[in-house]
Design an enzyme around this catalytic site. Structure first.
Site, PDB file in Angstrom:
ATOM      1  NE  ARG A   1     -32.815  -2.490 -17.330  1.00 21.28           N
ATOM      2  CZ  ARG A   1     -34.073  -2.668 -16.916  1.00 21.28           C
ATOM      3  NH1 ARG A   1     -34.441  -2.242 -15.732  1.00 21.28           N
ATOM      4  NH2 ARG A   1     -34.950  -3.260 -17.691  1.00 21.28           N
TER       5      ARG A   1
ATOM      6  CB  CYS B   1     -26.161  -1.428  31.301  1.00 23.91           C
ATOM      7  SG  CYS B   1     -26.596  -0.040  30.247  1.00 23.91           S
TER       8      CYS B   1
ATOM      9  CD  GLU C   1     -23.598 -14.019 -18.189  1.00 27.07           C
ATOM     10  OE1 GLU C   1     -23.873 -12.942 -17.596  1.00 27.07           O
ATOM     11  OE2 GLU C   1     -23.479 -14.109 -19.412  1.00 27.07           O
TER      12      GLU C   1
ATOM     13  CG  ASP D   1      -2.017  -0.997   1.142  1.00 26.50           C
ATOM     14  OD1 ASP D   1      -2.022  -1.750   0.139  1.00 26.50           O
ATOM     15  OD2 ASP D   1      -2.867  -1.045   2.050  1.00 26.50           O
TER      16      ASP D   1
ATOM     17  CD  GLU E   1     -26.728  -5.779 -11.537  1.00 24.89           C
ATOM     18  OE1 GLU E   1     -26.880  -5.571 -12.764  1.00 24.89           O
ATOM     19  OE2 GLU E   1     -27.665  -6.090 -10.781  1.00 24.89           O
TER      20      GLU E   1
ATOM     21  CE  LYS F   1     -32.011 -11.088 -12.553  1.00 24.43           C
ATOM     22  NZ  LYS F   1     -32.058 -10.028 -11.567  1.00 24.43           N
TER      23      LYS F   1
ATOM     24  CB  CYS G   1     -23.879  -0.855  27.653  1.00 19.90           C
ATOM     25  SG  CYS G   1     -25.006  -2.184  27.238  1.00 19.90           S
TER      26      CYS G   1
ATOM     27  CE1 TYR H   1      -2.572   2.155  -6.794  1.00 26.07           C
ATOM     28  CE2 TYR H   1      -3.263   3.481  -4.923  1.00 26.07           C
ATOM     29  CZ  TYR H   1      -3.459   3.039  -6.211  1.00 26.07           C
ATOM     30  OH  TYR H   1      -4.545   3.484  -6.915  1.00 26.07           O
ATOM     31  CG  ASP H   2      -0.685   5.142  -0.065  1.00 29.66           C
ATOM     32  OD1 ASP H   2      -1.625   4.927  -0.864  1.00 29.66           O
ATOM     33  OD2 ASP H   2      -0.741   4.894   1.152  1.00 29.66           O
TER      34      ASP H   2
HETATM   35  S1  IVH Z   1     -28.114  -9.719 -18.896  1.00 31.14           S
HETATM   36  C1  IVH Z   1     -31.139  -8.932 -21.998  1.00 31.14           C
HETATM   37  N1  IVH Z   1     -26.678 -10.816 -17.003  1.00 31.14           N
HETATM   38  O1  IVH Z   1     -30.748  -8.404 -14.012  1.00 31.14           O
HETATM   39  C2  IVH Z   1     -30.306  -9.317 -20.882  1.00 31.14           C
HETATM   40  N2  IVH Z   1     -28.341  -9.252 -16.375  1.00 31.14           N
HETATM   41  O2  IVH Z   1     -33.591  -7.757 -15.743  1.00 31.14           O
HETATM   42  C3  IVH Z   1     -29.831  -8.132 -20.169  1.00 31.14           C
HETATM   43  N3  IVH Z   1     -28.430  -8.805 -13.953  1.00 31.14           N
HETATM   44  O3  IVH Z   1     -31.159  -5.291 -13.778  1.00 31.14           O
HETATM   45  C4  IVH Z   1     -29.257  -8.397 -18.858  1.00 31.14           C
HETATM   46  N4  IVH Z   1     -26.801 -10.162 -13.393  1.00 31.14           N
HETATM   47  O4  IVH Z   1     -28.682  -5.667 -14.279  1.00 31.14           O
HETATM   48  C5  IVH Z   1     -27.680  -9.955 -17.286  1.00 31.14           C
HETATM   49  N5  IVH Z   1     -25.299 -11.832 -15.449  1.00 31.14           N
HETATM   50  C6  IVH Z   1     -26.295 -10.976 -15.718  1.00 31.14           C
HETATM   51  C7  IVH Z   1     -26.954 -10.246 -14.734  1.00 31.14           C
HETATM   52  C8  IVH Z   1     -27.984  -9.385 -15.088  1.00 31.14           C
HETATM   53  C9  IVH Z   1     -27.697  -9.288 -12.950  1.00 31.14           C
HETATM   54  C10 IVH Z   1     -29.517  -7.815 -13.773  1.00 31.14           C
HETATM   55  C11 IVH Z   1     -29.485  -6.664 -14.733  1.00 31.14           C
HETATM   56  C12 IVH Z   1     -30.910  -6.204 -14.782  1.00 31.14           C
HETATM   57  C13 IVH Z   1     -31.652  -7.455 -14.495  1.00 31.14           C
HETATM   58  C14 IVH Z   1     -32.264  -7.946 -15.765  1.00 31.14           C
END
Ligand code: IVH
Length: 675
Positions: free
Chosen positions: A137, A411, A114, A34, A174, A116, A437, A37-38
């Site tokens: 979005r 307490c 993937e 660190d 995200e 979510k 406490c 880096y600083d």
């Molecule tokens: S793809 C058409 N991949 O889920 C597909 N979305 O309704 C577009 N989200 O708020 C999205 N993980 O931000 C995709 N691996 C992922 C995701 C993901 C989370 C969220 C996205 C959106 C909602 C989709």
């Protein structure tokens, strides 16, 4: 150094720093310390400061936040950001697959699977490899331009790692907050008596949508990408390959993404993620299953608001109903009272649950949860079960509404309610402000020993926990009576570590008033307020005996804060701990005297009371004005001196209570002479 060489060095530093950012924030594998880096960062900041013409928006120095905005400009998505249909069960997932099979006219389909993320969707635009802007979005067509805030997120590359970047790249993904960063943030907010965030997603959204990007910079946010707006921009036709390309560009990509053939295996993957969910450092609420081939994706196309080529398999909520017997109150580490529901044991998602957190009184009121209710219990992403809602139709009329206790269940000290914030909104937190406490002690000690307070090197969380658990430390003052023998008994402590800790404890004894005040952990009192208080009062004794109205009159200290400060020093246990700290050798040096004015009179406010011998009051007032001071007729905290003649009136008492210096006529005359 010539301008040319300066520019070269600046470029070199930027590349180095961005590289180490990438190692640290994207790969989780730093190569330098660190402090190294600083020192790179400091050198760059100095060079940019001396040569402001070289500052560019994608310099790593610009990640600290920009001046606040009045509003967010709109951010238009060239390609709409669609949402995804949900599949709430295995059957719905299979139905999705069958539709895809039917449309594409083939059985063998590869899916990019993937996890979510449960965060906030954003798009970031790169032109010729450089970050240019980014937005939320929003409604899918237009979001908010939060470029300055996104720049502060260190896992977002400001420059892509590639020799030939695409002309235009719109990356989507995200913004999330890790679970531990979320907990740290809430702990800090609780200490400052600020409203807590309900979950990491709200915390991420709240942090990103700050008009002051310096606030965003102070929060630990991360960005994970899950795609691009247009696959053609990277010249690839597989979602999985696109993700791997993005990883190469320097983005974070979820390590759990898988390219999977056939629905059976996809289903297995979804179930395995469901198992893994609770062990992940961030929250996910399902698995997004995408047809991998972007050619097939185009062929499938989109419906109204969502594509036909993707579906979100949502993890089933783990829910059950049971009876809520009673609501008990727990005192958390920060003194905050948390109501906890005692339930008739019930199985939720394979685990027997007999208690659930209710977070705070506000939540109980909002959900209208009563003792005796039949309730719906849920185990969400986190392990702590929560109550979703009461089943109102099952009420018998014998249910009891809940009230927060007036005294601490541990307490017995009075409970202070956070009665409001600047915006006038009612606070929801109840807190035990007694620093002795037991439930509060650990956190208080941690704060007391922290760098900006008494700065006790080596007194970290684990040691504090052990010291408090063993009863060796009950409040901050006990730190100063610890002996070598006591320390040596603690697991992991040897000769060397004991004597090191004892030495830093010894060294911490000499401190300043503002550090000491900050270290006490008074609600709302951060470093800045502690400095203001120290400067205004000058001594601990005066602060401890100050009237509420004097504290209230200090610039920058509001009603809520002054009440907290006054309440803190009014508490007997708090006063006792302070007394013991001083007895045990803590030495507070006086704050630096305020700048001595050019003349003792200039810019000062004087007020007179009683009869003066050598002149009338109005003559005295005139003299003050001549010397550049001001004569006023009432005593308030803004007064600098009260001059008391014979038979002074009530002004004298008031000035004393406000701690305003009182001069005799003789002292006043000397002051005038001297200036
Ligand atoms: S793809 C058409 N991949 O889920 C597909 N979305 O309704 C577009 N989200 O708020 C999205 N993980 O931000 C995709 N691996 C992922 C995701 C993901 C989370 C969220 C996205 C959106 C909602 C989709």
């Amino acid at each position: 150094m010539s301008k040319e060489n300066v520019k070269k060095r600046i470029d070199e530093l930027r590349r180095l720093i961005e590289y180490h950012n990438y190692r640290y924030y994207v790969l989780d594998s730093p190569e330098i310390s660190d402090s190294e880096y600083d020192s790179l960062m400091r050198e760059l900041m100095r060079l940019e400061e001396e040569n402001p013409e070289f500052i560019v928006p994608d310099s790593p120095t610009q990640r600290v936040g920009a001046p606040p905005l009045d509003f967010f400009p709109p951010f238009v998505h060239k390609v709409p950001m669609l949402s995804i249909d949900n599949a709430m069960s295995g059957d719905e997932l299979t139905a999705f697959h069958q539709r895809v099979v039917k449309w594409l006219g083939k059985e063998d389909i590869s899916y990019c699977c993937e996890p979510k993320f449960d965060g906030l969707a954003v798009e970031i635009v790169y032109e010729n490899g450089l970050f240019v802007r980014g937005g939320t979005r929003g409604d899918g067509y237009t979001g908010e331009d939060v470029s300055a805030n996104l720049r502060t997120v260190k896992s977002i590359p400001l420059r892509l790692i590639t020799q030939n970047p695409p002309e235009l790249l719109e990356v989507r993904g995200e913004i999330i907050m890790y679970k531990d960063a979320f907990e740290d943030l809430n702990r800090e907010r609780s200490r400052m008596q600020e409203p807590l965030f309900a979950n990491p997603r709200n915390a991420a959204a709240g942090s990103l949508r700050q008009l002051d990007s310096r606030i965003t910079a102070s929060r630990s946010l991360a960005f994970f990408t899950y795609g691009v707006s247009d696959p053609a921009s990277v010249g690839l036709s597989s979602q999985y390959e696109i993700l791997m390309r993005l990883r190469g560009y320097g983005f974070r990509v979820n390590p759990d993404v898988r390219l999977i053939r056939g629905m059976d295996e996809v289903m297995k993957f979804c179930l395995s993620m469901q198992e893994k969910r609770e062990t992940l450092p961030f929250e996910i609420d399902g698995v997004v299953v995408k047809v991998d081939s972007t050619i097939d994706q185009d062929f499938l196309g989109v419906k109204a608001r969502s594509p036909r080529w993707a579906v979100a398999y949502k993890f089933p909520p783990n829910q059950a109903t049971t009876t809520l017997r009673t609501i008990e109150v727990q005192v958390g580490r920060t003194g905050v009272l948390t109501p906890v529901a005692k339930l008739d044991p019930v199985k939720v998602g394979g685990v027997t649950v007999s208690r659930a957190t209710l977070h705070n009184a506000e939540e109980i009121r909002r959900k209208d949860i009563r003792e005796g209710d039949t309730v719906i219990v849920q185990r969400a992403g986190d392990v702590i079960p929560e109550i979703v809602a009461p089943v109102v139709s099952k009420r018998t009329g014998r249910e009891k509404e809940f009230d927060m206790p007036k005294t601490c269940p541990v307490c017995g000290s009075p409970i202070i309610q956070d009665t409001g914030r600047e915006d006038g909104e009612k606070g929801v937190m109840f807190r035990c402000v007694n620093i002795s406490c037991p439930a509060v002690v650990k956190e208080q000690i941690r704060h007391f020993a922290s760098k900006d307070a008494l700065s006790i090197d080596g007194l970290g969380k684990k040691i504090i926990d052990k010291l408090v658990d063993r009863g060796l430390v009950r409040d901050a003052s006990d730190i100063y009576t610890l002996t070598r023998d006591e320390l040596m008994e603690i697991e992991g402590f040897g000769e060397l570590s004991s004597s090191n800790l004892l030495r830093s404890i010894q060294e911490s004894k000499k401190t300043t008033l503002s550090r000491f005040l900050y270290g006490l952990g008074i609600p709302h009192v951060g470093e800045v307020t502690a400095k203001d208080l120290a400067e205004h009062f000058g001594s601990l004794e005066r602060i401890m005996n100050a009237q509420l109205e004097e504290i209230d009159s200090i610039k920058g200290i509001g009603k809520e804060m002054s009440r907290a400060i006054h309440g803190f020093f009014a508490n007997e246990s708090n006063r006792n701990v302070i007394k013991k700290l001083l007895e045990n050798g803590v030495e507070i040096s006086a704050p630096k005297p305020r700048e001595v004015p050019e003349t003792p009179i200039k810019g000062k406010r004087f007020c007179f009371t009683g009869t003066l011998q050598s002149m009338t009051r109005s003559e005295a007032a005139k003299k003050v004005e001549e010397k550049g001071g001001e004569a006023v007729s009432t005593v308030s905290s803004h007064l600098d001196y009260l001059v008391a003649g014979e038979e002074p009136g009530s002004k004298l008492e008031k000035a004393r209570s406000l701690g305003i210096p009182v001069l005799s006529e003789k002292e006043f005359l000397e002051m005038i002479k001297g200036s």
